[in-house]
Enzyme design. Structure first.
Site, PDB file in Angstrom:
ATOM      1  N   TYR A  95      57.704  35.846  38.938  1.00 51.47           N
ATOM      2  CA  TYR A  95      57.826  36.257  37.534  1.00 51.47           C
ATOM      3  C   TYR A  95      59.057  37.154  37.367  1.00 51.47           C
ATOM      4  O   TYR A  95      59.319  38.011  38.220  1.00 51.47           O
ATOM      5  CB  TYR A  95      56.597  37.058  37.089  1.00 51.47           C
ATOM      6  CG  TYR A  95      55.379  36.219  36.834  1.00 51.47           C
ATOM      7  CD1 TYR A  95      55.093  35.739  35.565  1.00 51.47           C
ATOM      8  CD2 TYR A  95      54.503  35.923  37.867  1.00 51.47           C
ATOM      9  CE1 TYR A  95      53.963  34.976  35.320  1.00 51.47           C
ATOM     10  CE2 TYR A  95      53.367  35.153  37.643  1.00 51.47           C
ATOM     11  CZ  TYR A  95      53.106  34.689  36.365  1.00 51.47           C
ATOM     12  OH  TYR A  95      51.990  33.932  36.130  1.00 51.47           O
ATOM     13  N   TYR A 135      50.939  30.971  43.565  1.00 46.99           N
ATOM     14  CA  TYR A 135      51.455  32.200  44.205  1.00 46.99           C
ATOM     15  C   TYR A 135      50.299  33.063  44.699  1.00 46.99           C
ATOM     16  O   TYR A 135      49.158  32.919  44.262  1.00 46.99           O
ATOM     17  CB  TYR A 135      52.369  32.966  43.243  1.00 46.99           C
ATOM     18  CG  TYR A 135      51.713  33.441  41.955  1.00 46.99           C
ATOM     19  CD1 TYR A 135      50.969  34.618  41.893  1.00 46.99           C
ATOM     20  CD2 TYR A 135      51.857  32.700  40.781  1.00 46.99           C
ATOM     21  CE1 TYR A 135      50.391  35.042  40.711  1.00 46.99           C
ATOM     22  CE2 TYR A 135      51.286  33.116  39.597  1.00 46.99           C
ATOM     23  CZ  TYR A 135      50.557  34.290  39.565  1.00 46.99           C
ATOM     24  OH  TYR A 135      49.979  34.704  38.392  1.00 46.99           O
ATOM     25  N   ARG A 142      46.749  32.087  43.334  1.00 44.33           N
ATOM     26  CA  ARG A 142      46.645  31.509  41.989  1.00 44.33           C
ATOM     27  C   ARG A 142      47.147  30.071  41.996  1.00 44.33           C
ATOM     28  O   ARG A 142      48.226  29.783  42.486  1.00 44.33           O
ATOM     29  CB  ARG A 142      47.494  32.310  40.979  1.00 44.33           C
ATOM     30  CG  ARG A 142      47.075  33.731  40.667  1.00 44.33           C
ATOM     31  CD  ARG A 142      45.677  33.892  40.091  1.00 44.33           C
ATOM     32  NE  ARG A 142      45.185  32.854  39.207  1.00 44.33           N
ATOM     33  CZ  ARG A 142      45.427  32.797  37.888  1.00 44.33           C
ATOM     34  NH1 ARG A 142      46.145  33.714  37.310  1.00 44.33           N
ATOM     35  NH2 ARG A 142      44.906  31.827  37.154  1.00 44.33           N
ATOM     36  N   HIS A 145      49.710  27.781  36.682  1.00 40.80           N
ATOM     37  CA  HIS A 145      49.166  28.055  35.343  1.00 40.80           C
ATOM     38  C   HIS A 145      50.258  28.620  34.456  1.00 40.80           C
ATOM     39  O   HIS A 145      51.276  29.114  34.941  1.00 40.80           O
ATOM     40  CB  HIS A 145      48.007  29.059  35.424  1.00 40.80           C
ATOM     41  CG  HIS A 145      48.440  30.372  36.012  1.00 40.80           C
ATOM     42  ND1 HIS A 145      48.528  30.577  37.370  1.00 40.80           N
ATOM     43  CD2 HIS A 145      48.870  31.522  35.426  1.00 40.80           C
ATOM     44  CE1 HIS A 145      48.976  31.802  37.597  1.00 40.80           C
ATOM     45  NE2 HIS A 145      49.197  32.401  36.438  1.00 40.80           N
ATOM     46  N   HIS A 147      50.543  31.333  31.101  1.00 41.79           N
ATOM     47  CA  HIS A 147      49.799  32.317  30.301  1.00 41.79           C
ATOM     48  C   HIS A 147      50.102  32.127  28.817  1.00 41.79           C
ATOM     49  O   HIS A 147      51.245  31.832  28.445  1.00 41.79           O
ATOM     50  CB  HIS A 147      50.219  33.736  30.689  1.00 41.79           C
ATOM     51  CG  HIS A 147      49.867  34.107  32.097  1.00 41.79           C
ATOM     52  ND1 HIS A 147      48.737  34.821  32.409  1.00 41.79           N
ATOM     53  CD2 HIS A 147      50.478  33.852  33.273  1.00 41.79           C
ATOM     54  CE1 HIS A 147      48.690  35.004  33.719  1.00 41.79           C
ATOM     55  NE2 HIS A 147      49.740  34.423  34.276  1.00 41.79           N
TER      56      HIS A 147
HETATM   57 FE   LIG Z   1      50.065  34.303  36.323  1.00 44.04          FE
END
Ligand SMILES: [Fe+2]
Length: 210
Positions: A95, A135, A142, A145, A147
């Site tokens: 991210y 990740y 996870r 996906h 968000h």
């Molecule tokens: Fe996430």
């Protein structure tokens, strides 16, 4: 023509089920955690093409995807002009957020990572991105996906969209809490004409209040 009692019963049942279908409510999309990576500062470029950043010539690394979404209420009525914020990690699982600085995966300078969109009069929205990678987190891995924070007419839904057929979907600790689970998993569709190399997905978001 002779109409038998059986035909009358079948006909009556069809009328009942047709009117029941009209009043049947859709199931609201499950809420999911906001997570720690909502942008602290929204990037100046936050349009519907996350694979390019204004002023840069490069394109984001990764498998391109198109997502066609639609926002409706439980009666199936479209919700127009909803504000849709979406954010995701890049194709390496990173991210663009200071909270993810310890992640050994590389940032992608050409990946937008965040978009702010509005649904159209039919409740639809569309964006182009790259497929996010799975990740690690301190409490589990996870599955891929994206968000979402969606402001409808009278409701904010924070949720996550998942991809069908992912091996990690069965062990993801947040997807496990989704109810119903199907409400947050997009459907794979044929690539869009004009963008044949991008995978395409369709996702309907049902707002419980609207
Ligand atoms: Fe996430």
């Amino acid at each position: 023509m002779i109409i038998s009692r059986r035909h009358l019963v079948i006909g009556a049942a069809a009328v009942v089920s047709a009117s029941a279908a009209k009043t049947q409510k859709l199931v609201a999309t499950s809420a999911q955690d906001l997570g720690p990576f909502y942008p602290i500062i929204r990037p100046p470029d936050h349009d519907a093409d996350l694979t390019r950043i204004a002023g840069r010539s490069g394109t984001a690394v990764g498998r391109p995807i198109n997502v066609i979404g639609r926002i409706v209420d439980v009666k199936g009525n479209p919700i127009s002009n909803a504000q849709i914020d979406l954010w995701q990690c890049n194709a390496a699982g990173r991210y663009a957020h200071p909270g993810d600085n310890a992640n050994p995966a590389a940032l992608d300078p050409n990946f937008q990572g965040f978009a702010r969109l509005a649904s159209d009069r039919d409740g639809q929205f569309k964006f182009r991105s790259v497929k996010p990678k799975d990740y690690d987190t301190p409490i589990g891995r996870r599955t891929p996906h994206i968000h979402f924070a969606i402001d409808g007419r009278a409701e904010r839904l924070v949720t996550q969209m998942y991809f069908p057929g992912e091996p990690l979907n069965d062990i993801d600790f947040l997807l496990k809490n989704a109810s119903p689970r199907e409400s947050v998993i997009a459907e794979a569709i044929d690539p869009l004409s004009g963008d044949p190399d991008a995978m395409a997905f369709r996702w309907t978001v049902v707002l419980g209040v609207g």
